[in-house]
Design a protein around this motif. Structure first.
Motif, mmCIF file in Angstrom:
data_model
loop_
_atom_site.group_PDB
_atom_site.id
_atom_site.type_symbol
_atom_site.label_atom_id
_atom_site.label_comp_id
_atom_site.label_asym_id
_atom_site.label_seq_id
_atom_site.Cartn_x
_atom_site.Cartn_y
_atom_site.Cartn_z
ATOM 1 N N CYS A 1 -9.135 -46.488 -16.110
ATOM 2 C CA CYS A 1 -8.306 -45.303 -16.354
ATOM 3 C C CYS A 1 -7.484 -44.646 -15.109
ATOM 4 O O CYS A 1 -6.223 -44.542 -15.347
ATOM 5 C CB CYS A 1 -9.002 -44.337 -17.243
ATOM 6 S SG CYS A 1 -9.481 -44.902 -18.664
ATOM 7 N N ARG B 1 -1.923 -50.631 -23.429
ATOM 8 C CA ARG B 1 -2.159 -49.155 -22.921
ATOM 9 C C ARG B 1 -1.147 -49.217 -21.815
ATOM 10 O O ARG B 1 -1.024 -47.895 -21.346
ATOM 11 C CB ARG B 1 -3.644 -49.411 -22.441
ATOM 12 C CG ARG B 1 -4.367 -48.840 -23.443
ATOM 13 C CD ARG B 1 -5.999 -49.040 -22.843
ATOM 14 N NE ARG B 1 -7.136 -48.697 -24.118
ATOM 15 C CZ ARG B 1 -7.289 -49.750 -24.873
ATOM 16 N NH1 ARG B 1 -6.903 -50.789 -25.061
ATOM 17 N NH2 ARG B 1 -8.302 -49.186 -25.783
ATOM 18 N N CYS B 2 -0.219 -50.137 -21.438
ATOM 19 C CA CYS B 2 0.732 -49.986 -20.740
ATOM 20 C C CYS B 2 2.242 -49.986 -21.228
ATOM 21 O O CYS B 2 2.962 -49.005 -20.554
ATOM 22 C CB CYS B 2 0.818 -51.117 -19.597
ATOM 23 S SG CYS B 2 -0.604 -51.189 -18.289
ATOM 24 N N SER C 1 -2.954 -49.573 -30.843
ATOM 25 C CA SER C 1 -4.059 -48.341 -30.769
ATOM 26 C C SER C 1 -5.566 -48.923 -30.947
ATOM 27 O O SER C 1 -6.148 -48.344 -31.275
ATOM 28 C CB SER C 1 -3.663 -47.203 -31.351
ATOM 29 O OG SER C 1 -3.601 -47.612 -32.660
ATOM 30 N N PRO D 1 -5.733 -56.153 -24.090
ATOM 31 C CA PRO D 1 -5.947 -54.525 -24.081
ATOM 32 C C PRO D 1 -5.333 -53.706 -23.293
ATOM 33 O O PRO D 1 -4.780 -52.546 -23.456
ATOM 34 C CB PRO D 1 -7.555 -54.727 -24.003
ATOM 35 C CG PRO D 1 -8.070 -55.900 -24.492
ATOM 36 C CD PRO D 1 -6.828 -56.894 -23.978
ATOM 37 N N LEU D 2 -5.229 -54.127 -21.806
ATOM 38 C CA LEU D 2 -4.591 -53.496 -20.967
ATOM 39 C C LEU D 2 -2.819 -53.518 -21.137
ATOM 40 O O LEU D 2 -2.286 -52.542 -20.921
ATOM 41 C CB LEU D 2 -4.921 -53.962 -19.518
ATOM 42 C CG LEU D 2 -6.458 -53.929 -19.076
ATOM 43 C CD1 LEU D 2 -6.596 -54.524 -17.743
ATOM 44 C CD2 LEU D 2 -6.851 -52.309 -19.065
ATOM 45 N N SER E 1 -9.039 -50.569 -30.715
ATOM 46 C CA SER E 1 -10.200 -50.151 -29.497
ATOM 47 C C SER E 1 -10.940 -51.678 -29.135
ATOM 48 O O SER E 1 -11.214 -52.376 -29.660
ATOM 49 C CB SER E 1 -11.441 -49.421 -30.346
ATOM 50 O OG SER E 1 -12.405 -49.270 -29.354
ATOM 51 N N GLY F 1 -10.865 -44.003 -23.189
ATOM 52 C CA GLY F 1 -9.819 -44.539 -22.492
ATOM 53 C C GLY F 1 -9.468 -45.984 -22.372
ATOM 54 O O GLY F 1 -9.071 -46.550 -23.440
ATOM 55 N N CYS F 2 -9.656 -46.603 -21.432
ATOM 56 C CA CYS F 2 -9.522 -48.162 -21.243
ATOM 57 C C CYS F 2 -10.534 -49.188 -22.139
ATOM 58 O O CYS F 2 -10.605 -50.293 -22.159
ATOM 59 C CB CYS F 2 -9.766 -48.705 -19.947
ATOM 60 S SG CYS F 2 -11.110 -48.571 -18.936
ATOM 61 N N SER G 1 0.586 -42.131 -19.838
ATOM 62 C CA SER G 1 1.232 -42.800 -21.255
ATOM 63 C C SER G 1 1.708 -44.101 -21.233
ATOM 64 O O SER G 1 2.364 -44.172 -20.290
ATOM 65 C CB SER G 1 1.954 -41.501 -21.988
ATOM 66 O OG SER G 1 3.202 -41.491 -21.353
ATOM 67 N N PRO G 2 1.612 -44.773 -22.249
ATOM 68 C CA PRO G 2 2.459 -45.934 -22.325
ATOM 69 C C PRO G 2 3.823 -45.926 -21.947
ATOM 70 O O PRO G 2 4.541 -45.054 -22.218
ATOM 71 C CB PRO G 2 2.228 -46.353 -24.022
ATOM 72 C CG PRO G 2 0.902 -45.777 -24.176
ATOM 73 C CD PRO G 2 0.839 -44.402 -23.407
ATOM 74 N N LEU H 1 -4.218 -46.663 -14.927
ATOM 75 C CA LEU H 1 -3.321 -46.874 -16.083
ATOM 76 C C LEU H 1 -2.306 -45.677 -15.946
ATOM 77 O O LEU H 1 -2.623 -44.692 -15.520
ATOM 78 C CB LEU H 1 -4.044 -46.727 -17.394
ATOM 79 C CG LEU H 1 -5.125 -47.796 -17.795
ATOM 80 C CD1 LEU H 1 -5.881 -47.388 -18.998
ATOM 81 C CD2 LEU H 1 -4.312 -49.203 -17.934
#
Length: 264
Positions: free
Chosen positions: A42, A78-79, A8, A74-75, A10, A32-33, A48-49, A45
């Motif tokens: 965003c 978030r995936c 999580s 980072p992406l 930033s 967001g991203c 939710s993961p 994406l």
């Protein structure tokens, strides 16, 4: 000690993979991203993961996020929900309780090496029950960094990890982002790919009951959008040609050749 890096985190301003370093005052998608608003990902994406039965562990070089504006980590974070990022230059027993796993579930080290088995072949020869809850381990960094991290981690990993790879043709030069919609930067060989694409391709094979195809497509669509932003940025950017640095010995050799030829 290398600690498990929280997913999580930033994303800092200099991790803009759709443009150059973020100048002061540029609007950022902080909720967001984490990218500049004009190249916000965003919409691409997942809401939710994604949850996977495969645990993905990435050992990444300490500079991968701070100094690499094209990092896909980072992406990736978030995936995927079942993702663990470990900053460090090598893996050892104290790195994470995930390795080796407390159960006999397989650990696959995805890295192109002579000892690696093709991942698709491994999946075909391994019954689904024997590859349930697999741990997929990757190494992230520049190619030189990754090779050094792989060599430094082998004394620990060789006792339990199964080396696997995706097809790579070392005899053919790799694509650039202008030749492939999924290549973040110029790759050294055909088949080399970013960490995010490698995870997506591997999960397509590892996830049970056909779930891997959907996971792959979601991750690939995010990567495709990121590369499109970056390619558009570079096409519209005026870059001064880099001055070619010449070695002193080469200059000395050229001067000597000219003297021998009577030109100086």
């Amino acid at each position: 000690m290398d600690l498990d890096f929280p997913v999580s985190f930033s994303v800092s301003d200099d991790e803009d993979a759709g443009a150059a370093a973020t100048p002061p005052g540029r609007a950022i998608c902080h909720t967001g991203c984490g990218r500049p608003s004009r190249v916000c990902l965003c919409p691409h994406l997942p809401p939710s993961p994604l949850h996977t039965s495969t645990t993905v562990v990435v050992l990444h070089h300490p500079h991968a996020l701070r100094r690499n504006p094209l990092s896909t980590l980072p992406l990736l974070a978030r995936c995927l929900a079942n993702l663990h990022l470990l900053p460090g230059r090598r893996l050892r027993l104290s790195s994470t309780p995930l390795l080796p796993p407390p159960s006999p579930n397989p650990v696959l080290l995805l890295f192109p090496s002579p000892a690696a088995t093709d991942l698709a072949s491994w999946c075909r020869s391994t019954p689904p029950s024997a590859r349930a809850n697999t741990t997929l381990l990757l190494i992230d960094g520049t190619w030189n960094q990754a090779r050094e991290m792989h060599a430094a981690s082998l004394p620990f990993l060789s006792s339990f990890a199964v080396p696997v790879s995706l097809p790579v043709d070392s005899g053919v030069d790799g694509d650039s982002m202008f030749e492939s919609e999924l290549v973040v930067r110029k790759e050294p060989h055909k088949g080399c790919m970013s960490t995010m694409e490698a995870v997506a391709r591997a999960l397509r094979l590892l996830e049970p009951e056909g779930n891997g195809a959907g996971v792959e497509e979601t991750m690939v669509s995010v990567l495709r959008a990121m590369v499109a932003f970056q390619a558009e940025h570079l096409q519209n950017r005026t870059v001064k040609p880099r001055v070619k640095m010449r070695k002193k010995k080469d200059i000395k050799w050229e001067e000597e050749m000219k003297r021998n030829a009577g030109l100086v």
